[in-house]
Scaffold this active site. Structure first.
Site, short mmCIF file in Angstrom:
data_model
loop_
_atom_site.label_atom_id
_atom_site.label_comp_id
_atom_site.label_asym_id
_atom_site.label_seq_id
_atom_site.Cartn_x
_atom_site.Cartn_y
_atom_site.Cartn_z
N GLY A 100 0.81 -1.21 0.00
CA GLY A 100 0.00 0.00 0.00
C GLY A 100 0.84 1.25 0.00
N GLY A 101 0.33 2.30 0.64
CA GLY A 101 0.93 3.62 0.57
C GLY A 101 1.98 3.87 1.64
CG PHE A 102 5.58 5.76 0.48
CD1 PHE A 102 6.69 4.97 0.64
CD2 PHE A 102 5.16 6.07 -0.80
CE1 PHE A 102 7.39 4.50 -0.46
CE2 PHE A 102 5.85 5.60 -1.90
CZ PHE A 102 6.97 4.82 -1.74
CB ALA A 103 0.92 8.12 4.77
CB THR A 104 -0.95 3.18 5.20
OG1 THR A 104 -1.94 4.11 4.79
CG2 THR A 104 -1.61 2.09 6.02
N GLY A 105 2.17 2.71 5.53
CA GLY A 105 3.28 1.83 5.85
C GLY A 105 4.09 2.33 7.03
CD GLU B 8 4.81 -2.81 -3.72
OE1 GLU B 8 5.19 -1.60 -3.75
OE2 GLU B 8 3.77 -3.20 -4.24
CB CYS C 38 3.58 -0.41 -7.32
SG CYS C 38 3.79 -2.20 -7.41
#
Length: 512
Positions: free
Chosen positions: A266-271, A286, A320
């Site tokens: 998923g996304g960077f902020a959530t990661g 990822e 991606c």
């Protein structure tokens, strides 16, 4: 990984406006103790799938026309203890399944998915907006992922340890096995709603683990149908639980001490949020990329144009490893640009169920609007629009820019949309420097007929995979998949995920 790099930011993925032509057929209403969790033949009882709650169901709409496809029951974060209790039983059952049984379950599920190819493909089209041609290819990849997982279950069991290689240990012999981790939380995105779920479930089952799965709220039905196939193939029901919900649910699923690994795409902020909340656990992340493709003067021109167009606009750019920045050597730039734009203009955007549609909708109208805003911001900063930047609801037509300032957000962040930027360079050194500019790096591509140039680029481009005479978006499900720099932690690809989802245990016998 939409515009501004928010592919699976949990707040965003709950609410986008969605739709398609007509709802999938529903089963007759079940009694209250067996309420359907899905649509069509996807229903499962709450005891088998997840806990029944009083929370409002989560509606699922088509990205193409906004029509209601169905709904799934939301999982109450307060029920995490019950969810963990089921997963705990599942982990015990799974670790005790013989390897041949794990393999036969995975192989059986692969055969079921293959035999129901059209049904799986249609669900992908309806909930994710992929074109029917692209959806069929995703189904085939899912089948392959499950088969690879079945093979891994049988062969990757450990190794002999040569203890007698150490002085004083001549009378010792032994081995190490690969044992399950236990409970794995898997969180999957909307852009590949079937195969990316298979990439987490397949290796986890092969390794003897239990999985608490949370698919994207936007595309839950592909995951539900896949879990149904696994259970029909003989997987005990406790081994996989499916939950649907928002940030609070995800936090509960990753923070639990009994969870030994979190696998997230998923996304960077959530990661970043997950990595802070997870604590002392294995993490597989990822988080996307910003793929460059280098086009050298000596390339096979037609092959390069065709590969770059496909790489940029496959799955409406929601990929991606899709080509986002195409870097063309200066002598070839004008010719390549003109041919690339002409080929892009021939792409047909529209109804994803039509066989001749090349580009379907983005996942939601809101995501398409953010993409449009990001492109307009780049144009305002000095980029030149060559084609596209035309939106019809969630349908965003393929867009090509040139002259995008290297300081622009669109250049540095993942677009995750049918948007590509062209830029010239003079020397290979400069092309590699430009390719390495962003912080995110999954894949890159290079088109050239000079083997030395290709290998030099492969050695120096800072990415997890370099595709030579292919676009950046080529992926085979057995290869290690992940990025360098800020873009990921760990690797997917069945063998590599299996090894992440297991742990070595040494057994040593002293015969002296």
């Amino acid at each position: 990984m939409d515009a501004g790099r928010r592919r699976l930011v949990i707040n965003d993925c709950m609410k986008p406006e969605r739709g398609r032509r007509s709802p999938l057929p529903r089963r007759p209403t079940r009694p209250p103790d067996e309420r359907s969790s899905g649509i069509g033949n996807l229903a499962m009882t709450p005891a088998k799938l997840h806990m029944t709650t009083s929370l409002a169901p989560i509606a699922v709409h088509s990205p193409y026309d906004g029509s209601l496809l169905g709904s799934v029951e939301a999982t109450d974060p307060a029920d995490i203890d019950r969810l963990l209790a089921t997963a705990r039983r599942g982990a015990e059952i799974s670790r005790n399944l013989p390897r041949h049984k794990r393999a036969s379950i995975l192989e059986g599920a692969a055969q079921m998915v293959e035999s129901r190819h059209d049904a799986f493909a249609e669900i992908i089209v309806r909930e994710a907006g992929k074109t029917i041609v692209q959806a069929r290819k995703e189904v085939l990849r899912c089948v392959n992922t499950l088969k690879l997982s079945a093979e891994e279950a049988k062969r990757n069991a450990g190794e002999i340890v040569p203890f007698d290689a150490y002085t004083g240990s001549e009378q010792r012999q032994g081995w190490f096995t690969r044992d399950p981790l236990g409970i794995i939380t898997a969180i999957t995105p909307y852009n590949d709603p079937l195969n990316l779920v298979a990439h987490k479930l397949g290796p986890a089952i092969a390794g003897g683990n239990a999985v608490m799965l949370k698919p994207s709220n936007l595309t839950p039905f592909s995951a539900i149908k896949l879990v149904g196939a696994l259970r029909e193939a003989g997987l005990p029901e406790e081994v996989i639980t499916i939950s649907h919900g928002d940030r609070e649910l995800v936090t509960a699923m990753i923070a639990a001490r009994e969870v030994r690994m979190v696998s997230f795409t998923g996304g960077f902020a959530t990661g970043e949020a997950i990595s802070r909340a997870a604590g002392l656990k294995k993490l597989a992340m990822e988080l996307g990329g910003n793929a460059p493709v280098i086009v050298m003067n000596d390339c096979d021109f037609d092959k390069a144009v065709e590969g770059c167009v496909s790489g940029a606009f496959w799955a409406a750019g929601q990929n991606c490893i899709g080509a986002q920045r195409i870097l063309i050597q200066s002598e070839l730039y004008g010719r390549f640009r003109d041919a690339f734009v002409a080929a892009t203009k021939k792409l047909k955007a529209g109804d994803p169920l039509q066989e001749d549609t090349d580009v379907g909708p983005m996942i939601s109208k809101q995501v398409a609007e953010r993409t449009e805003a990001a492109v307009n911001e780049a144009i305002k900063a000095g980029a030149t629009l060559l084609c596209g930047n035309y939106r019809e609801g969630s349908l965003y037509h393929p867009t090509v820019l040139e002259g995008t300032p290297l300081t622009c957000r669109l250049w540095h962040e993942e677009v995750f949309a049918p948007v590509v930027m062209l830029a010239p360079f003079d020397t290979l050194d400069k092309g590699i420097e430009m390719a390495n500019d962003p912080d995110y790096s999954l894949h890159a591509g290079i088109f050239t007929n000079d083997l030395n140039v290709a290998l030099e680029a492969a050695n120096r481009i800072e990415v997890g995979g370099v595709m030579i005479n292919d676009s950046s978006d080529y992926r085979f499900d057995a290869m290690p998949f992940g990025g360098f720099k800020y873009g990921s932690m760990g690797r997917e690809g069945v063998r590599f995920a299996y090894e992440d989802m297991t742990q070595p245990k040494v057994v040593c016998i002293n015969r002296g």
